[in-house]
Scaffold this motif. Sequence first.
Motif, mmCIF file in Angstrom:
data_model
loop_
_atom_site.group_PDB
_atom_site.id
_atom_site.type_symbol
_atom_site.label_atom_id
_atom_site.label_comp_id
_atom_site.label_asym_id
_atom_site.label_seq_id
_atom_site.Cartn_x
_atom_site.Cartn_y
_atom_site.Cartn_z
ATOM 1 N N SER A 74 0.860 -1.189 0.000
ATOM 2 C CA SER A 74 0.000 0.000 0.000
ATOM 3 C C SER A 74 0.892 1.233 0.000
ATOM 4 N N PRO A 75 0.325 2.427 -0.243
ATOM 5 C CA PRO A 75 1.120 3.645 -0.077
ATOM 6 C C PRO A 75 1.658 3.788 1.349
ATOM 7 N N GLU A 76 0.881 3.328 2.327
ATOM 8 C CA GLU A 76 1.323 3.425 3.720
ATOM 9 C C GLU A 76 2.588 2.598 3.956
ATOM 10 N N GLN A 77 2.648 1.412 3.365
ATOM 11 C CA GLN A 77 3.864 0.609 3.491
ATOM 12 C C GLN A 77 5.037 1.305 2.824
ATOM 13 N N THR A 78 4.791 1.865 1.647
ATOM 14 C CA THR A 78 5.858 2.530 0.900
ATOM 15 C C THR A 78 6.468 3.675 1.702
ATOM 16 N N PHE A 79 5.629 4.551 2.236
ATOM 17 C CA PHE A 79 6.171 5.734 2.907
ATOM 18 C C PHE A 79 6.681 5.433 4.308
ATOM 19 N N THR A 80 6.126 4.424 4.964
ATOM 20 C CA THR A 80 6.708 3.986 6.232
ATOM 21 C C THR A 80 8.118 3.471 6.007
ATOM 22 N N SER A 81 8.289 2.632 4.988
ATOM 23 C CA SER A 81 9.590 2.031 4.713
ATOM 24 C C SER A 81 10.609 3.065 4.237
ATOM 25 N N LEU A 82 10.228 3.864 3.248
ATOM 26 C CA LEU A 82 11.163 4.846 2.706
ATOM 27 C C LEU A 82 11.431 5.967 3.703
ATOM 28 N N GLY A 83 10.441 6.319 4.512
ATOM 29 C CA GLY A 83 10.664 7.324 5.548
ATOM 30 C C GLY A 83 11.695 6.854 6.559
ATOM 31 N N ALA A 84 11.597 5.597 6.972
ATOM 32 C CA ALA A 84 12.586 5.046 7.895
ATOM 33 C C ALA A 84 13.968 5.011 7.252
ATOM 34 N N THR A 85 14.017 4.711 5.957
ATOM 35 C CA THR A 85 15.299 4.668 5.251
ATOM 36 C C THR A 85 15.948 6.046 5.219
ATOM 37 N N VAL A 86 15.142 7.093 5.011
ATOM 38 C CA VAL A 86 15.656 8.466 5.029
ATOM 39 C C VAL A 86 16.303 8.782 6.378
ATOM 40 N N LEU A 87 15.774 8.184 7.454
ATOM 41 C CA LEU A 87 16.317 8.423 8.798
ATOM 42 C C LEU A 87 17.548 7.579 9.097
ATOM 43 N N GLY A 88 17.937 6.717 8.148
ATOM 44 C CA GLY A 88 19.087 5.851 8.380
ATOM 45 C C GLY A 88 18.746 4.592 9.140
#
Length: 558
Positions: A74-88
């Motif tokens: 879902s979009p929620e999975q996408t942005f949860t995952s990529l958001g965490a990646t942005v934080l390292g």
Amino acid sequence: MMHGMTPDDTVVSRLRYWSVTSPETPAFVYVTPDGERYAYSRKELYSLSRRAATWLSQRGVGKKEVLLCLIPTSPEQTFTSLGATVLGATTMCTMIQYRDGSDIVPVINCGDVTTIVVDQTDKQAINALETFIPNLSPGSVTSPAAPSLKTVIFCNRFPKESELSFLDSIAMEEEAEVVDVGPDDLATIFVTSGTSGQPKLVPRTHRQVMAMAAQGSNIWSASGADVYYSPSSFGWVSGYPSDYCGFAKTRVVPYVKGSRPKDEDKFLWNLLMEENVKIMFTSPLRLQGLLARADLLQSDVTWRAKAIIFRGSVIRKEFGSVLGPLTSKLLVFYGCTEVGIVSEKFYFGDDAEVQDCNCGKPGKDLQVKIVDDNLEEVPPYTKGEIIIKHNGIFSGYLKQPELTASATPEEGWFRPGDIGYINDEGEVFVEGRKSEVISIGTWMMHPQPLESLLMKCPGVHDVAVVAIPDKDFDNLPCVCVVQDPRPEAPLLVPDDLLRACAEYFQDSFLQENKSRDAGVPKVCLVFDKFPVNINGKVQRTALRALAMERLGLQKTVC
């Protein structure tokens, strides 16, 4: 380097790169059965990932944390995952199967998970978490069963009238500053168990993600397509956005909100047409449903792909039936979570060319050997165990040294647990999982040949032979089948299949053996459908559990 990629690139740097390279080009498009469409450009993908990073940071996620996302594709999975990646942070995406959470606790502990994100309306997942997290609530938690766990975040995917959804909430946040992430930092962890049922964690650094992207270069150069369909979760190699990092093609994804569509074939057909999908990643079983729908194939507006790519299934000759009605180009590839794409084979135009089990030749810088039980290489056309020279992309299972040692018999080589052979031309024929072998007393039964025979029986849409426990022989085979859904298809008769099994054993084996005689299946169970993963591959462990539940032998799954 492809598309400006450098040796020091990371997932975050590639998100940034594509956000300024044709920023308005669609990156991800999610379509619901109700016709809702969530489209994100390259610029929006990067921006919303940074905004999601701010949202997650406010809830305790930071660099070096390990975030387990239990939200489906879902979009929620996408942005949860990529958001965490942005934080390292390091991400894992998976789902809970067992009601008591027994499948997810080992994943949490082995992966040192610090944060879980769960859909607050997912009652099954929350109930499973409550079995090992006392007084579960959003925020700080402690769990004797999972000592590393510090936080549980509830994601509001389906808000009430007075509430903001997760997607609305992150859109209101400021864009987070990008954390300094290096190519050798851990980007994600894939959870895989094959058919063994034991979770194995495969870590991937940002550098290894870029290597995964490079493996797909033949697919994209051969297809020439800019819009592709892939329903896979970020938790799978085939779903993680390594391909976006390398090529940034527009990815179309089905987004099921709540119950599944009543007519899944029609939903998929409309999605493919309306989004002008040119390349389709799918399983053969998924397309068999479309091929059975004359009302769709003969409609005024039809869909046809430039290329269809099969993965996650043993290839069968009959799968070539997609050539003509749905595409003129079929790509079959063999691979696994640990080493990615191993071999590939294109079929063009004539379905008669498709060969059972043929997965083509190994890719550049890859090598495949077939070995016997002593790991000695065997001659062409001799069946044995497949081992793969992986050139460093597999660094071992996380905190599982015994499994790593078993999977790496020689330095630089990986054994996926598959059986097959190689022909004189160097093509790899994959017949199935070695771990799918059913141990019946002293005899080892390979179910794939019997399954191929049963697929030819009247009324059969799909078949899998799984092990059920037996007090005398440890295991016995159980035939599981799905009725052909076409109106004109004959009715499936379980007794006819069991007779075919008996004839197969009588005709196929020469040596008399009590264990072999016991191997003749005595049970045939009919299912509406099989449990499959996001790639359409039958989950044999889950199917075995369902068969045993039907027979009153084991606990149920979610």
